[in-house]
Design a protein around this motif. Structure first.
Motif, PDB file in Angstrom:
ATOM      1  N   HIS A  14      47.013  33.660 121.444  1.00 55.09           N
ATOM      2  CA  HIS A  14      46.038  33.895 120.372  1.00 55.09           C
ATOM      3  C   HIS A  14      44.654  34.008 120.993  1.00 55.09           C
ATOM      4  O   HIS A  14      44.215  33.082 121.684  1.00 55.09           O
ATOM      5  CB  HIS A  14      46.063  32.739 119.370  1.00 55.09           C
ATOM      6  CG  HIS A  14      47.394  32.565 118.695  1.00 55.09           C
ATOM      7  ND1 HIS A  14      47.665  33.101 117.463  1.00 55.09           N
ATOM      8  CD2 HIS A  14      48.531  31.939 119.100  1.00 55.09           C
ATOM      9  CE1 HIS A  14      48.910  32.793 117.120  1.00 55.09           C
ATOM     10  NE2 HIS A  14      49.458  32.097 118.105  1.00 55.09           N
ATOM     11  N   PHE A  50      49.542  19.377 113.737  1.00 49.99           N
ATOM     12  CA  PHE A  50      49.524  20.835 113.572  1.00 49.99           C
ATOM     13  C   PHE A  50      48.579  21.273 112.447  1.00 49.99           C
ATOM     14  O   PHE A  50      47.781  22.201 112.626  1.00 49.99           O
ATOM     15  CB  PHE A  50      50.938  21.362 113.304  1.00 49.99           C
ATOM     16  CG  PHE A  50      50.984  22.851 113.111  1.00 49.99           C
ATOM     17  CD1 PHE A  50      50.571  23.726 114.116  1.00 49.99           C
ATOM     18  CD2 PHE A  50      51.431  23.395 111.907  1.00 49.99           C
ATOM     19  CE1 PHE A  50      50.603  25.109 113.929  1.00 49.99           C
ATOM     20  CE2 PHE A  50      51.468  24.773 111.718  1.00 49.99           C
ATOM     21  CZ  PHE A  50      51.048  25.632 112.730  1.00 49.99           C
ATOM     22  N   GLY A 165      49.887  31.162 111.680  1.00 50.52           N
ATOM     23  CA  GLY A 165      49.479  30.245 110.626  1.00 50.52           C
ATOM     24  C   GLY A 165      50.579  29.285 110.223  1.00 50.52           C
ATOM     25  O   GLY A 165      51.556  29.114 110.950  1.00 50.52           O
ATOM     26  N   HIS A 192      55.687  34.466 113.737  1.00 48.05           N
ATOM     27  CA  HIS A 192      55.920  33.054 114.054  1.00 48.05           C
ATOM     28  C   HIS A 192      56.998  32.522 113.105  1.00 48.05           C
ATOM     29  O   HIS A 192      56.822  32.560 111.886  1.00 48.05           O
ATOM     30  CB  HIS A 192      54.662  32.225 113.826  1.00 48.05           C
ATOM     31  CG  HIS A 192      53.615  32.347 114.883  1.00 48.05           C
ATOM     32  ND1 HIS A 192      53.026  33.533 115.218  1.00 48.05           N
ATOM     33  CD2 HIS A 192      53.041  31.401 115.678  1.00 48.05           C
ATOM     34  CE1 HIS A 192      52.133  33.313 116.177  1.00 48.05           C
ATOM     35  NE2 HIS A 192      52.115  32.038 116.481  1.00 48.05           N
ATOM     36  N   GLU A 195      59.341  27.476 114.507  1.00 50.23           N
ATOM     37  CA  GLU A 195      58.552  26.495 115.266  1.00 50.23           C
ATOM     38  C   GLU A 195      58.600  25.189 114.456  1.00 50.23           C
ATOM     39  O   GLU A 195      58.938  24.141 114.978  1.00 50.23           O
ATOM     40  CB  GLU A 195      57.103  27.000 115.408  1.00 50.23           C
ATOM     41  CG  GLU A 195      56.149  26.033 116.140  1.00 50.23           C
ATOM     42  CD  GLU A 195      54.676  26.500 116.076  1.00 50.23           C
ATOM     43  OE1 GLU A 195      54.343  27.346 115.216  1.00 50.23           O
ATOM     44  OE2 GLU A 195      53.860  25.986 116.877  1.00 50.23           O
ATOM     45  N   HIS A 216      57.903  31.769 118.982  1.00 46.61           N
ATOM     46  CA  HIS A 216      58.599  30.477 119.102  1.00 46.61           C
ATOM     47  C   HIS A 216      60.109  30.697 118.882  1.00 46.61           C
ATOM     48  O   HIS A 216      60.806  30.969 119.843  1.00 46.61           O
ATOM     49  CB  HIS A 216      58.026  29.409 118.158  1.00 46.61           C
ATOM     50  CG  HIS A 216      56.584  29.112 118.421  1.00 46.61           C
ATOM     51  ND1 HIS A 216      56.181  28.407 119.524  1.00 46.61           N
ATOM     52  CD2 HIS A 216      55.458  29.470 117.753  1.00 46.61           C
ATOM     53  CE1 HIS A 216      54.853  28.313 119.511  1.00 46.61           C
ATOM     54  NE2 HIS A 216      54.391  28.969 118.452  1.00 46.61           N
ATOM     55  N   ASP A 273      50.361  30.262 124.178  1.00 44.94           N
ATOM     56  CA  ASP A 273      49.971  30.102 122.767  1.00 44.94           C
ATOM     57  C   ASP A 273      48.440  29.983 122.617  1.00 44.94           C
ATOM     58  O   ASP A 273      47.785  30.990 122.328  1.00 44.94           O
ATOM     59  CB  ASP A 273      50.704  28.894 122.152  1.00 44.94           C
ATOM     60  CG  ASP A 273      50.975  29.022 120.664  1.00 44.94           C
ATOM     61  OD1 ASP A 273      50.638  30.066 120.082  1.00 44.94           O
ATOM     62  OD2 ASP A 273      51.540  28.078 120.077  1.00 44.94           O
ATOM     63  N   ASP A 274      47.922  28.776 122.779  1.00 48.78           N
ATOM     64  CA  ASP A 274      46.472  28.518 122.655  1.00 48.78           C
ATOM     65  C   ASP A 274      46.085  27.600 123.809  1.00 48.78           C
ATOM     66  O   ASP A 274      45.922  26.383 123.610  1.00 48.78           O
ATOM     67  CB  ASP A 274      46.183  27.819 121.316  1.00 48.78           C
ATOM     68  CG  ASP A 274      46.786  28.565 120.131  1.00 48.78           C
ATOM     69  OD1 ASP A 274      46.196  29.571 119.709  1.00 48.78           O
ATOM     70  OD2 ASP A 274      47.861  28.141 119.646  1.00 48.78           O
TER      71      ASP A 274
HETATM   72  N1  ADE Z   1      47.930  29.953 115.339  1.00 47.78           N
HETATM   73  C1  ADE Z   1      47.609  29.658 116.582  1.00 47.78           C
HETATM   74  N2  ADE Z   1      48.598  29.001 117.198  1.00 47.78           N
HETATM   75  C2  ADE Z   1      49.592  28.868 116.310  1.00 47.78           C
HETATM   76  C3  ADE Z   1      50.879  28.296 116.336  1.00 47.78           C
HETATM   77  N3  ADE Z   1      51.373  27.684 117.421  1.00 47.78           N
HETATM   78  N4  ADE Z   1      51.616  28.352 115.226  1.00 47.78           N
HETATM   79  C4  ADE Z   1      51.127  28.934 114.137  1.00 47.78           C
HETATM   80  N5  ADE Z   1      49.926  29.483 114.061  1.00 47.78           N
HETATM   81  C5  ADE Z   1      49.160  29.467 115.128  1.00 47.78           C
END
Ligand code: ADE
Ligand code: ZN
Length: 327
Positions: A14, A50, A165, A192, A195, A216, A273-274
């Motif tokens: 992201h 989360f 999201g 997504h 997860e 995921h 991911d982030d």
């Molecule tokens: N936005 C950023 N990272 C995310 C994640 N792991 N799952 C859902 N939305 C996200």
């Protein structure tokens, strides 16, 4: 070869979530926005779980206001990725944070990101492609606006459409209109799923949104018939191991199903991911996987091939990047 120099491909990143905390703090200072509460004392992002992660993420996004901000963000993220050997990446970016879903504004933001991406390709040898993501908890109407932005700007750089999201909001089918619109515009699709929710969610994503990849998707492991379906239909999973462990999807990497999914011939790939939110990098992912599962350079070469096969770029770009892995 050191782990950081090993060439890597990453499909699930992201752009806003990859923003280094110091970059966000710098913009906050320039714009006199008070963001103290989203940082720990040591300067890292502060969140509890989360749901709170999503809140902090959106707070950080408030300082990203102009196409120039997104130019600088793209540049900063690609410099960091390139330093970890990443030669190809795809990034999720949300029009909701770039002009609020307005197509005219979005075009300017996207042009800035594309320009930064092309400069990084020339200077650092890292190729980036964009995937517009709608945000599930913003609802289906906002998703339509995001899909329209994507459809209007589909091209060499903007190649896909997806959804991030809160997976606990609504059902995949609620967003079918947006995914249909994106498919008709010849965008490639990912979502997504699996997860936070289980196998049913992944099945709904495949049946109702007809995606080629799943973000995921790890909880597919709870239904072996679904695992077989993923393997047979070559649905690629964008697995983000350290993200899953940090957010508590699994208690430890040793309990993560990636090894098992791979053994059952599901095409798996590795992403961050982030990264700053989860204190990870592509180097750290590889090192942790090598340590936990004993994976070596041959294993990582296979995972990178999976990623390049499932990449949403055009075939000419795919072939050009694939050469970097065989050098
Ligand atoms: N936005 C950023 N990272 C995310 C994640 N792991 N799952 C859902 N939305 C996200
Ligand atoms: Zn994600």
């Amino acid at each position: 070869m050191s782990m950081s120099q090993l060439p890597k491909a990453e499909l699930h990143l992201h752009l806003e979530g990859a923003a280094p905390p110091a970059f966000i703090r710098g913009l906050a200072k320039e714009k006199s926005i008070d963001l103290q509460k989203i940082f720990n004392g040591d300067g890292t992002y502060a969140y509890r779980d989360f749901a709170h992660f999503l809140t902090v993420y959106e707070a950080a996004c408030t300082v990203l206001q102009t196409p120039e901000d997104f130019y600088r963000l793209t540049q900063a993220v690609l410099e960091e990725s390139a330093s970890h050997g990443v030669v190809y990446a795809e990034t999720f970016v949300s029009p909701d944070f770039c002009g609020g879903g307005d197509v005219v504004a979005w075009r300017e933001y996207m042009a800035a990101m594309q320009e930064a991406s092309e400069a990084a390709d020339r200077a650092l040898g890292i190729t980036l492609r964009g995937i517009v993501t709608c945000i599930r908890h913003f609802g289906p109407e906002k998703a339509k606006a995001a899909a329209l932005c994507a459809a209007e700007t589909r091209g060499d750089w903007l190649v896909g459409f997806g959804m991030a999201g809160d997976e606990n909001t609504g059902q995949p089918g609620d967003y079918a209109y947006s995914f249909d619109l994106a498919r008709e515009a010849e965008l490639q699709l990912t979502v997504h799923a699996g997860e936070w929710r289980g196998p049913e969610e992944i099945k709904a994503a495949l049946d109702d949104l007809r995606v080629a990849r799943i973000g995921h998707g790890v909880r597919a492991i709870e239904d072996l018939a679904l695992v077989d379906r993923l393997a047979e239909d070559k649905i690629t999973l964008e697995v983000c191991p350290i993200s899953n462990v940090t957010l508590g999807v699994y208690p430890a990497l040793s309990a993560h199903p990636i090894e098992n999914l791979r053994a059952r011939e599901v095409p798996v790939t590795i992403s961050t991911d982030d990264p700053p939110f989860f204190h990870t990098t592509m180097t750290r992912e590889y090192e942790a996987l090598a340590q936990t599962f004993g994976w070596n350079e041959d294993d990582f070469a296979e995972l990178n091939q999976n990623a390049m096969r499932a990449a949403f770029c055009d075939d000419e770009t795919r072939a050009r990047v694939q050469k970097r892995f065989s050098q």
